[in-house]
Motif scaffolding. Structure first.
Motif, short mmCIF file in Angstrom:
data_model
loop_
_atom_site.label_atom_id
_atom_site.label_comp_id
_atom_site.label_asym_id
_atom_site.label_seq_id
_atom_site.Cartn_x
_atom_site.Cartn_y
_atom_site.Cartn_z
N VAL A 158 0.87 -1.18 0.00
CA VAL A 158 0.00 0.00 0.00
C VAL A 158 0.90 1.22 0.00
CG1 VAL A 158 -1.89 -1.16 1.18
CG2 VAL A 158 -0.13 0.00 2.52
N PRO A 159 0.36 2.40 -0.29
CA PRO A 159 1.22 3.59 -0.30
C PRO A 159 1.98 3.75 1.01
CG PRO A 159 -0.91 4.10 -1.26
CD PRO A 159 -1.02 2.71 -0.71
N ALA A 160 3.21 4.24 0.90
CA ALA A 160 4.08 4.42 2.06
C ALA A 160 4.11 5.89 2.45
CB ALA A 160 5.49 3.95 1.74
N LEU A 161 4.17 6.13 3.74
CA LEU A 161 4.35 7.48 4.25
C LEU A 161 5.85 7.77 4.34
CD1 LEU A 161 1.80 7.21 7.18
CD2 LEU A 161 1.47 8.53 5.08
N PHE A 162 6.21 9.03 4.11
CA PHE A 162 7.60 9.40 4.31
C PHE A 162 7.68 10.73 5.03
CE2 PHE A 162 6.59 11.00 0.01
CZ PHE A 162 6.94 12.34 0.13
N GLU A 163 8.76 10.90 5.74
CA GLU A 163 9.07 12.14 6.44
C GLU A 163 10.57 12.37 6.29
OE1 GLU A 163 8.52 14.14 10.89
OE2 GLU A 163 7.47 12.29 10.34
N ALA A 164 10.96 13.56 5.86
CA ALA A 164 12.38 13.78 5.57
C ALA A 164 12.78 15.21 5.90
CB ALA A 164 12.68 13.47 4.10
N GLU A 165 14.06 15.34 6.19
CA GLU A 165 14.65 16.67 6.43
C GLU A 165 16.03 16.67 5.79
OE1 GLU A 165 14.60 18.60 10.42
OE2 GLU A 165 16.79 18.44 10.23
N TRP A 166 16.28 17.69 4.96
CA TRP A 166 17.59 17.84 4.33
C TRP A 166 18.16 19.21 4.72
CZ3 TRP A 166 13.40 16.09 1.39
CH2 TRP A 166 13.48 14.76 0.95
N THR A 167 19.42 19.21 5.08
CA THR A 167 20.13 20.45 5.36
C THR A 167 21.18 20.65 4.28
OG1 THR A 167 19.81 20.18 7.74
CG2 THR A 167 21.52 21.70 7.04
N LEU A 168 21.13 21.81 3.63
CA LEU A 168 22.02 22.11 2.52
C LEU A 168 22.98 23.23 2.92
CD1 LEU A 168 19.27 22.31 -0.26
CD2 LEU A 168 20.43 20.29 0.61
N GLN A 225 4.05 12.47 -3.29
CA GLN A 225 3.30 13.71 -3.09
C GLN A 225 3.54 14.23 -1.69
OE1 GLN A 225 -0.40 11.61 -4.33
NE2 GLN A 225 -0.80 13.43 -5.56
N VAL A 226 3.89 15.51 -1.61
CA VAL A 226 4.18 16.16 -0.33
C VAL A 226 2.92 16.85 0.16
CG1 VAL A 226 5.50 17.99 0.80
CG2 VAL A 226 6.61 16.47 -0.87
N TYR A 227 2.49 16.53 1.40
CA TYR A 227 1.34 17.23 1.94
C TYR A 227 1.74 18.28 2.98
CZ TYR A 227 1.56 13.87 5.87
OH TYR A 227 1.96 13.11 6.94
N ASP A 228 2.98 18.23 3.42
CA ASP A 228 3.47 19.24 4.35
C ASP A 228 4.92 19.53 3.99
OD1 ASP A 228 4.01 20.95 6.42
OD2 ASP A 228 3.81 19.46 8.02
N GLY A 235 4.96 13.23 3.38
CA GLY A 235 4.21 12.91 2.17
C GLY A 235 3.89 11.44 2.04
N LEU A 236 3.45 11.11 0.84
CA LEU A 236 2.91 9.79 0.52
C LEU A 236 3.48 9.38 -0.82
CD1 LEU A 236 0.70 7.84 1.70
CD2 LEU A 236 -0.92 8.99 0.18
N PRO A 283 -3.38 6.32 9.03
CA PRO A 283 -2.39 7.35 8.65
C PRO A 283 -2.36 7.65 7.15
CG PRO A 283 -1.44 5.76 10.20
CD PRO A 283 -2.75 5.20 9.76
N ILE A 284 -2.62 6.62 6.34
CA ILE A 284 -2.64 6.85 4.89
C ILE A 284 -3.86 7.68 4.51
CG2 ILE A 284 -2.75 5.73 2.63
CD1 ILE A 284 -1.26 3.36 3.86
N GLU A 285 -5.01 7.35 5.10
CA GLU A 285 -6.22 8.14 4.85
C GLU A 285 -5.99 9.59 5.28
OE1 GLU A 285 -9.03 7.63 3.43
OE2 GLU A 285 -9.21 5.46 3.19
N ALA A 286 -5.32 9.79 6.41
CA ALA A 286 -5.06 11.14 6.89
C ALA A 286 -4.14 11.89 5.92
CB ALA A 286 -4.42 11.09 8.28
N ALA A 287 -3.17 11.17 5.35
CA ALA A 287 -2.26 11.81 4.39
C ALA A 287 -3.02 12.25 3.14
CB ALA A 287 -1.14 10.85 4.02
N TYR A 288 -3.90 11.38 2.64
CA TYR A 288 -4.70 11.78 1.48
C TYR A 288 -5.59 12.98 1.81
CZ TYR A 288 -3.53 7.98 -1.73
OH TYR A 288 -2.88 7.15 -2.61
N ALA A 289 -6.15 12.99 3.01
CA ALA A 289 -6.99 14.12 3.42
C ALA A 289 -6.18 15.42 3.43
CB ALA A 289 -7.60 13.86 4.79
N ARG A 290 -4.93 15.36 3.89
CA ARG A 290 -4.07 16.55 3.90
C ARG A 290 -3.75 16.99 2.48
NH1 ARG A 290 -0.90 17.73 8.31
NH2 ARG A 290 -0.26 19.53 7.02
N LEU A 291 -3.50 16.02 1.62
CA LEU A 291 -3.22 16.36 0.23
C LEU A 291 -4.41 17.06 -0.42
CD1 LEU A 291 -1.40 13.10 -0.93
CD2 LEU A 291 -0.38 15.39 -0.85
N ILE A 292 -5.59 16.55 -0.17
CA ILE A 292 -6.79 17.16 -0.73
C ILE A 292 -7.03 18.54 -0.13
CG2 ILE A 292 -9.32 16.95 -0.78
CD1 ILE A 292 -8.88 13.90 -1.15
#
Length: 902
Positions: free
Chosen positions: A423-433, A469-472, A490-491, A639-648
């Motif tokens: 099923v779709p995977a959630l991701f959370e990431a932080e990059w410092t440049l 897709q990034v929701y935040d 994102g998702l 959590p996946i449903e919540a991610a889609y809700a944020r995207l919408i």
């Protein structure tokens, strides 16, 4: 701009025969150095062979620098059927454009462009244009430099030459790059002349990973400079700083502020560099000799803009005011490694920066760059060589690379697969440049609309993680450290792959992109170094959260290593514990070269190191979407449903998000939720695919009239083969199989599509009781492709499901299995054959094998239940119920074949 005959020193070319041959009839490039001035004569004659050439060449353009010389037009003529038409003699004049051509890149060089749309030019004509440009550079006094590109095959010209001349008693140097043979100058009438016929022979091929100096086009260079130290001495006075900062001036006060805020010389240098980078905008001012002569530091400070020369002079003045040992150095941003092979001249360079020596250490400070900080100040730009500008003169100085003190990019990434691997995977990431990487995003903050900023963030995340897709998304910049931070949630589509029931997941790790397989097999290439990318480095910490499982996950490949291959430093440490995989992955590309003598050893080292791919393998009992518990309790999908809700919520008008959620819900048996999403899409702007998906869901839900209406609407919107197949599946339930056959037989397509149509028609004929006709169609296809496993399987399935010629099933279906090597659908087909023959144990064996590899196959699960039931095993009813829960339409489908669910 002048209209005059060609100078007396020009040797005019005669027009060759117009045909046959290449369209370029004359390529004549003649230059003369005389009394501190360079004259460049160009003569071109081109045959206009087609309308495209007429458009491309029909407008003449010639550029020059009015503050340094003139554009003198000698000829614009058309040769037509042997007659010469004097375009200038007929009154045509060039128009002078004063608009700066590169203003969008903040460059003003004072150049002018003369243009002429040639009147009366036709296809078949020969257009001949000749003009001379004079140039005397204020910054170089009487010194002159000239560089001509030497065209090479496959360029073709009937007549081509490059010719350079100068007073015979002048101290002139010349050279040609790429080992081009240059004859000795011929002296006549007091002038020495070099002449080369062009195009040259095609240069021998070079490996793509060779340093640039091996891959440059050949050049002929002529100049008055004796050596690099003379170039240094001539240019040095332009960057004198004495008296450029007046006591009490704004610059002096800025210097005092920096000194008060920072005690150490290096900290002061970085602070001054940040002022020049951040508070002085870039704009090239090449007017009034400005291509070499910088504006004063005070002018730069007052105007708040300047080019590399102006920024360098301002920074240099500030550093020297602080007592820091610093000097201006010229560099090439494009051909740095080729500089030592060039003739000494200022034109070899296109950039100037500051070289400072602090506590005995070299620092290279570029005022036109961004992102200066203590973390990155020791980085060495990839310019290879610098020429210090000193009154006493200086030779070229190698800019030796050294290990970076900070990573260009540091990432912390978490992938959450706890809801299931498919099923779709959630991701959370932080990059410092850091450094220049960070500076690109600093300009985004506060200067673009929020939706544009989000697009930047989305694009960055996709570049790092793949499609998602990034929701935040958040982008911040730390002014103190000159670092940018990008945070996303994102998702993404599940990256897990399945083969024979085994799930694996690969990763895009920096250490996996390192390969060293340079091709030096040709004898001519064996002494060519290998260019190494860089300098660049990144550090990633990756966490993968996994679903619960009774059996362990496993790592395949190289979980941990510390290595150096071709100067590229690699580190990885991966570990599985507590339902998570953690990966520390670092790679540093140093730049520079691998010497020919070292190539073989580094290649062997890379070969011994082998493949650095890292793969995560799932156990057989890993949580999957089709498990019964997922339908009964959808909490793990919350959590996946919540991610889609944020995207919408973020993009309420993006219908693709609704489509994506509908696919997820359909795959996890929330059919009502999926249809609700499709209702929204269709009400707003539905397409044929949307109607087909809803038709499929309605078919499973048992609302066949609604399903038919959707399939008919899809056909109306786009009468595609996909829509035809969808209709053909539904129409028989309304006693309209003949109609379905007629529609399918009208469809066109390639050979594979025609086979699919024929098999669909054979199925419909069987439903109408015409089993012999249906089998004849399949036999015709099999005759065209004897022993084809797909066609053998199709025949096995057809005869088994319709229980037709059952005596052939054992041999036929076994042949299909053997030809297919191993395929769950083919095993499912043979199981149906064994079922018809009453060989239930054999059927069960095939179904168990198919489900072991593809446990998501609902038809195989259904038939396993049927077979178990026939064998007196009551557990079969559980299989049937589970299969129908996954795919209710199976009950109607298998009822056609006389196989009842209950």
């Amino acid at each position: 701009m002048l209209y005059e005959p060609a100078p007396a020193w020009v040797v005019e070319a005669s027009l060759p025969e117009v045909r046959p041959g290449p369209p370029l009839l004359i390529f004549d490039d003649q230059r003369r150095i005389d009394e501190g001035r360079l004259w460049t004569y160009a003569d071109r004659a081109v045959r206009i062979d087609n309308p495209q050439m007429l458009t491309a060449i029909g407008t003449i353009q010639a550029g020059w620098l009015p503050d340094k010389g003139d554009l003198i037009v000698h000829r614009v003529s058309i040769v037509r059927n042997g007659s010469v038409i004097d375009v200038l003699g007929q009154g045509a004049k060039f128009e002078i454009l004063r608009r700066e051509r590169q203003l969008e890149q903040r460059m003003i060089d004072g150049s002018r462009t003369a243009t002429l749309a040639v009147p009366g030019l036709r296809v078949g004509d020969v257009l001949r244009v000749s003009y001379t440009i004079s140039l005397s550079d204020q910054a170089l006094d009487k010194e002159v430099q000239a560089t001509a590109v030497l065209p090479s095959a496959p360029t073709e010209a009937k007549f081509g030459r490059v010719r350079m001349s100068w007073p015979a008693d002048a101290d002139i140097k010349w050279t040609a790059t790429q080992s081009v043979s240059v004859p000795e100058p011929v002296v006549r009438d007091g002038f020495a002349t070099l002449e080369l016929k062009v195009p040259l022979a095609e240069a021998p091929p070079m490996p793509d990973d060779a340093p640039l100096r091996y891959r440059m086009p050949p050049l002929l260079q002529v100049g008055t400079f004796a050596d690099w130290p003379e170039v240094s001495r001539v240019m040095a006075p332009l960057f004198a700083t004495e008296g450029t900062i007046a006591p009490g001036s704004p610059i002096a006060r800025e210097v005092e502020r920096i000194e008060a805020a920072h005690a150490r010389p290096l900290e002061r240098a970085v602070a001054a560099l940040r002022v020049v980078q951040d508070e002085i905008a870039y704009m090239l001012n090449g007017m009034e000799g400005g291509n070499y002569i910088p504006q004063s530091p005070q002018q730069t400070w007052d105007m708040r803009y300047g080019d590399c020369k102006a920024k360098t002079l301002l920074l240099l003045a500030m550093l020297r005011e602080m007592g820091i040992d610093a000097e201006a150095v010229t560099v090439s941003s494009s051909i740095g490694d080729a500089i030592p092979g060039m003739l000494p001249m200022p034109g070899a360079f296109d950039h100037v920066i500051v070289h400072a020596v602090i506590d005995g250490e070299d620092f290279w400070l570029d005022g036109t760059n961004y992102g200066a900080s203590m973390d990155v100040v020791r980085e060495v730009p990839d310019f290879h060589y610098a020429l210090p500008l000193r009154l006493a003169g200086a030779d070229l100085m190698p800019m030796l690379q050294r290990p970076q003190q900070a990573y260009d990019q540091v990432g912390k990434i978490t992938f959450d697969h706890r809801a299931g691997l498919d099923v779709p995977a959630l991701f959370e990431a932080e990059w410092t440049l850091t450094g220049g990487n960070a500076a690109r995003y600093r300009a985004v903050i506060g200067q673009t609309a929020d939706d544009q900023t989000q697009h930047y963030i989305q694009d960055f995340a996709r570049g790092e993680l793949g499609d998602g897709q990034v929701y935040d998304g958040q982008l911040t910049y730390d002014e103190a450290s000159n670092t940018a931070t990008i945070r996303v949630k994102g998702l993404m589509t599940s990256p897990w792959e399945w083969d024979r029931g085994v799930g694996t997941r690969k990763f895009g790790l920096a250490t996996q992109s390192v390969q060293f397989r340079p091709d030096r097999a040709r004898a001519a290439w064996r002494d060519i170094p290998v260019a190494v990318p860089g300098p660049y480095s990144e550090d990633n910490e990756i966490t993968v959260l996994l679903p619960e499982s009774a059996k362990p996950y496993a790592i395949e490949g190289k979980p941990s290593f510390d290595a150096e291959i071709a100067k590229i430093r690699l580190h990885r440490a991966a570990a599985l514990a507590g339902g998570r995989l953690t990966i520390s992955d670092r790679a540093s590309w140093p730049g520079g070269e691998i010497a020919p003598a070292e190539v073989a050893a580094e290649r062997q080292k890379a070969a011994r190191f082998g493949n650095s791919q890292l793969v995560l393998r799932a156990p057989a009992d890993a949580q999957r979407r089709y498990e019964a518990a997922s339908r009964q309790d959808r909490k793990r999908f919350t959590p996946i449903e919540a991610a889609y809700a944020r995207l919408i919520e973020r993009e309420p008008d993006d219908l693709d998000i609704y489509r994506g959620r509908a696919q997820f819900r359909a795959a996890t048996w929330d059919w009502q939720g999926a249809m609700a999403d499709l209702d929204t899409v269709i009400d707003r702007e539905g397409n044929a695919d949307d109607y087909l998906m809803r038709a499929a869901l309605r078919t499973e839900a048992g609302t066949l009239e609604d399903a038919l209406a959707d399939a008919e609407k899809a056909w109306e919107l786009e009468p595609s083969l996909t829509a035809a197949f969808a209709l053909a599946d539904i129409l028989p339930y309304f006693d309209r199989a003949d109609e379905a056959i007629s529609m399918l037989e009208e469809q066109a397509g390639n050979a594979e599509q025609q086979r699919a149509i024929a098999m669909a028609v054979s199925e419909l004929e069987a439903q109408l009781g015409r089993k012999e006709e249906g089998l004849d169609r399949i036999d015709d296809l099999l005759a065209q492709r004897p022993n084809d496993p797909d066609m053998l399987n199709a025949k096995c399935w057809y005869q088994a499901t319709w229980n037709f010629r059952a005596e052939e099933l054992a041999d036929l279906c076994t042949q299909a299995v053997e030809k297919a090597v191993f395929s769950p659908p083919v095993l499912d087909s043979r199981a149906m054959g064994y079922y018809r023959l009453g060989r239930y144990a054999d059927a069960l064996k095939d179904l168990e094998a198919a489900l072991a590899v593809s446990p998501e196959l609902a038809p195989a699960l259904f038939m396993r239940g049927v077979v178990k039931r026939e064998m007196g095993n009551r557990e079969g009813e559980n299989d049937i119920r589970e299969a129908l829960a996954r795919q209710p339409s199976l009950e109607r489908l298998y009822a056609r074949y006389g196989i009842k669910a209950g």
